[in-house]
Scaffold this motif. Structure first.
Motif, PDB file in Angstrom:
ATOM      1  N   GLU A 153       0.826  -1.220   0.089  1.00 12.25           N
ATOM      2  CA  GLU A 153       0.018  -0.150   0.008  1.00 12.25           C
ATOM      3  C   GLU A 153       0.902   1.317   0.094  1.00 12.25           C
ATOM      4  O   GLU A 153       0.362   2.365  -0.475  1.00 12.25           O
ATOM      5  N   ASN A 154       1.988   1.272   0.892  1.00 15.79           N
ATOM      6  CA  ASN A 154       2.767   2.238   0.810  1.00 15.79           C
ATOM      7  C   ASN A 154       4.184   2.250  -0.095  1.00 15.79           C
ATOM      8  O   ASN A 154       5.205   2.872   0.109  1.00 15.79           O
TER       9      ASN A 154
ATOM     10  N   ASP B 219       9.117  -2.955  -0.057  1.00 14.48           N
ATOM     11  CA  ASP B 219       8.489  -1.733   0.355  1.00 14.48           C
ATOM     12  C   ASP B 219       8.702  -0.999  -0.874  1.00 14.48           C
ATOM     13  O   ASP B 219       8.418   0.255  -0.956  1.00 14.48           O
TER      14      ASP B 219
END
Length: 574
Positions: free
Chosen positions: A319-320, A398
């Motif tokens: 999501e990030n 990430d």
């Protein structure tokens, strides 16, 4: 419904046109009813003025019918074609996001069938489903209103038959749907089998197994015929049921119409109009029946479309997730454990490895030691079960997949070239590259010399999967492709193991040029190709058993030394 939403204005206008054509059609019985009643009951009122008024009314309605029909046939069908195009585009885009594990479990022939055959019928389905059912519903309701005003008893008898007919016909309809779905599934498997045989035709011929492949084909072909037979029997039952009730309705009409005419409860004009409306009603039912085959094909295609779209990739951006940017090339494995399937053994267990920016690391060891797995985990073709992999101190989970893979170049043993020209295949590494950049990449890969000797040089067609080129030529094109991409991290997965000695020497020189200034991981089959690596890592039983430079490992006289002195082939480890 989400695809209709995009074209809602076209759809609403199409349904309006469908309503206009229906109204135009349903006014004719009323016109004839009026003429018949006046002619039989009030002959003196049957004037040319009345006839012309009714004729003009019919003419105007017919013009409306023609204009509306033209719109429905042209623009309405194009709406269906656009919906099919949108669905195919979404399906193809979705398939691009699926992970390697999905493709390991799914046959390409089946996916091809989903993209092509399953969506062929969406055009007709998207256009005709709302249109046909809207027209059918409108005719049933309008006919009901008009027929009730003519004779309530006759109308109730006719309309009682419709739900009974639908009940019996639906049984055959379900069988048709199941047979249609079975047919689509079989087509996918059939296509996959044919594709497999044709792509491996050289192997088939080398073992003289043409007869065996033909027998397999005939078996599947007969099975396909059996599924078709099941479908057409169901369709025949469906049509028979509808025709049976069609006949029953006319039978009721003849008996009750004659009876009420005798009782003077219905006029000749009313009966004429009544017959025309019932005929129109039955034609509507027949039209829907005829459309049922197309309807079932469309529904099956949509269901199979949904099955693929509902598949979720296990490799997605978090999501990030952030853009990793241009990386230096530092790579670290921290306590990584990984296995391919839930019920299989770990391929890596608590694995740790650090690679400095620009480092040249060679991975050697027997098949199944985990070498290729290590290289597959860095670009996130698979995700680790535990632990983490860092690139420039950032966890690969990430960062966005695109930015991560933009920084990684891979040269594999099994080179895949796309059907197209040499230029197309090199430029695949950087689609916006200029001809000058392509030529430079080709020079660096040592490919320009052989390309200049091809019939049309860079514009030479390479054939499906590059079949017109030798293994060494294909490999140099793949290296040129990576040169053009110019990534800071390079993975060489046994890039020369399938080549002859002469081709290997040429390709090895290109690879040495390619590795300069890049973080490089090399999976080696021949140990002589990795002597110059900064560090050689020997793997066995899912772990590192030795590591060091070539000289250090030779002086150690361990596993690497034994292997090297016995010929330098990793097969000796097995």
């Amino acid at each position: 419904m989400p695809y209709f939403k995009k074209y809602k204005n076209i759809l609403m206008l199409d349904l309006l046109c469908a309503g206009l054509t229906t109204v135009s059609e349903m006014v004719l019985p009323l016109i004839l009813r009026r003429l018949t009643d006046v002619g039989m009951n009030n002959f003196s009122d049957l004037t040319m003025e009345l006839v012309l008024r009714l004729a003009i009314l019919f003419g105007i309605l017919k013009i409306i019918d023609l204009v509306a029909g033209y719109y429905m046939t042209s623009v309405g069908h194009m709406m269906g074609a656009k919906i099919e195009t949108d669905m195919r585009s979404d399906l193809y885009t979705h398939l691009q996001t699926m992970s390697d594990s999905f493709y390991n479990e799914t046959k390409i022939g089946i996916l091809m069938s989903r993209i092509t055959n399953d969506l062929f019928d969406i055009t007709e389905f998207s256009h005709h489903v709302p249109e046909e059912y809207f027209i059918g519903g409108l005719k049933i309701l309008v006919s009901l209103f008009i027929l009730l005003n003519i004779n309530v008893k006759m109308t109730l008898l006719i309309y009682i038959m419709i739900p009974i007919m639908i009940y019996f016909a639906s049984k055959y309809q379900r069988r048709m749907k199941n047979a249609q779905k079975e047919q689509r599934v079989h087509v996918g498997n059939f296509n996959s089998s044919i594709e497999d045989t044709l792509l491996g035709v050289r192997v088939v011929k080398s073992f003289a197994n043409e007869e065996m492949e033909l027998e397999k084909f005939e078996t599947e072909n007969e099975k396909f015929l059996g599924i078709k037979r099941k479908y057409y029997r169901s369709m025949a039952g469906f049509n028979t049921i509808t025709k049976l009730f069609d006949g029953l309705m006319y039978l009721i009409l003849i008996i009750t119409g004659g009876y009420f005419m005798m009782k003077r409860e219905i006029e000749a004009g009313d009966l004429l109009a009544y017959v025309m409306y019932v005929t129109s009603l039955l034609n509507t039912v027949k039209r829907i029946v005829e459309f049922t085959e197309q309807f079932q094909k469309g529904i099956t295609g949509i269901e199979r479309f949904e099955e693929i779209m509902d598949e979720k990739s296990d490799i997605v951006d978090s999501e990030n997730a952030v853009d990793i940017g241009k990386v230096e090339g530092k790579i670290e494995f921290r306590d990584v454990t990984f296995k391919y399937e839930v019920d299989t053994d770990n391929v890596l267990e608590h694995f740790n490895l650090k690679i400095r920016p620009g480092g040249n690391i060679a991975l050697v060891g027997p098949s199944g030691a985990g070498k290729t797995t290590i290289c597959n985990l860095i670009p996130r073709f698979y995700d680790v079960n535990s632990g983490e992999i860092l690139v420039d101190d950032k966890n690969v989970k990430d960062v966005t997949l695109k930015s991560l893979r933009d920084n990684i170049g891979i040269v594999q043993q099994d080179v895949y070239l796309f059907s197209g020209t040499v230029l197309d295949n090199i430029r695949y590494g950087k689609p916006d590259a200029t001809d000058k950049e392509v030529l430079r990449a080709s020079d660096l890969a040592g490919a320009t010399e052989f390309i200049d000797n091809l019939p049309e040089k860079f514009n030479t067609y390479v054939g499906e999967r590059g079949l017109k080129l030798s293994g060494g030529q294909k490999q140099r094109i793949s290296i040129a492709r990576v040169f053009l991409k110019n990534p800071p991290i390079l993975i060489l997965d046994e890039a020369t193991s399938a080549l002859d000695n002469k081709s290997e020497q040429v390709v090895q020189e290109s690879l040495e040029e390619l590795t300069k200034g890049r973080t490089t991981l090399t999976i080696a089959h021949r140990l002589t190709t990795v002597q110059n690596a900064d560090e050689i890592i020997v793997m066995e039983d899912r772990r590192i058993i030795e590591r060091g430079t070539h000289e250090e490992l030779m002086n150690k006289k361990g596993r690497y030394y034994d292997l090297y002195t016995k010929g330098g082939l990793l097969d000796k480890l097995n």
